[in-house]
Design an enzyme around this catalytic site. Sequence first.
Site, PDB file in Angstrom:
ATOM      1  N   HIS A  18       6.385  -3.862   5.347  1.00 32.73           N
ATOM      2  CA  HIS A  18       7.528  -4.340   6.142  1.00 32.73           C
ATOM      3  C   HIS A  18       8.385  -3.149   6.606  1.00 32.73           C
ATOM      4  O   HIS A  18       8.831  -3.103   7.750  1.00 32.73           O
ATOM      5  CB  HIS A  18       8.436  -5.254   5.301  1.00 32.73           C
ATOM      6  CG  HIS A  18       7.804  -6.545   4.855  1.00 32.73           C
ATOM      7  ND1 HIS A  18       7.792  -6.961   3.543  1.00 32.73           N
ATOM      8  CD2 HIS A  18       7.181  -7.523   5.559  1.00 32.73           C
ATOM      9  CE1 HIS A  18       7.199  -8.137   3.457  1.00 32.73           C
ATOM     10  NE2 HIS A  18       6.804  -8.504   4.657  1.00 32.73           N
ATOM     11  N   ARG A  91      -1.349  -7.441  10.633  1.00 34.05           N
ATOM     12  CA  ARG A  91      -2.093  -6.523   9.765  1.00 34.05           C
ATOM     13  C   ARG A  91      -3.576  -6.536  10.075  1.00 34.05           C
ATOM     14  O   ARG A  91      -4.250  -5.526  10.071  1.00 34.05           O
ATOM     15  CB  ARG A  91      -1.911  -6.911   8.296  1.00 34.05           C
ATOM     16  CG  ARG A  91      -0.540  -6.634   7.756  1.00 34.05           C
ATOM     17  CD  ARG A  91      -0.296  -7.399   6.515  1.00 34.05           C
ATOM     18  NE  ARG A  91      -0.402  -8.819   6.761  1.00 34.05           N
ATOM     19  CZ  ARG A  91      -0.096  -9.760   5.884  1.00 34.05           C
ATOM     20  NH1 ARG A  91       0.317  -9.438   4.684  1.00 34.05           N
ATOM     21  NH2 ARG A  91      -0.211 -11.030   6.202  1.00 34.05           N
TER      22      ARG A  91
END
Length: 166
Positions: A18, A91
């Site tokens: 993050h 991702r």
Amino acid sequence: MERKAIYPGSFDPITNGHIDIIQRGKKIFDSIIVGVLDNPKKSPFFSTEERVELIRQVFANDRAVEVTSFSGLLVDFAHQNKVKIVIRGLRAISDFEYEFQMALMNRKLAGDIEILFMMPSLKYSFLSSNLVREAFQLGGCIKGLVPPLVEEALKNKLSNSKRKRR
Ligand code: PNS
């Protein structure tokens, strides 16, 4: 005019993946509002207040990062903050389907909001809050996956919950 974006999520807890996305977002925007979802239907590991506080501590010296919780629709949160761009991390291909659906739903709800997908560094492409929590709870080493203060908070949370169970 200041260019702002919202980076929403559960952040239970914030990971280095993050943080990587937030740092990349800062290259494009003047400031990032990290929006921590407060979902009364879910029972997160860390409370909403704890998740917000952890992220605030991580970015304590960074005036370009603001952290706040939100409930209800993400697009309403964006409108309340007068922000038109929402950043989401991608991702792997496995993220794509869910993110694609969510982005198009958000577009249906509010056509003035754009979703911007950003990829984290390859070294974080496997990382998720769920995996970090699971590995940690089973005694695995999570060094390098979360900031040290988050690792410390996980330790405290786990020992408090063990103490309560005794
Ligand atoms: O970190 P997460 O759990 O993948 O984040 C998901 C989040 C918070 C971005 C998403 O659940 C969300 O936006 N929730 C708010 C409710 C909402 O707006 N739902 C409609 C969009 S499909």
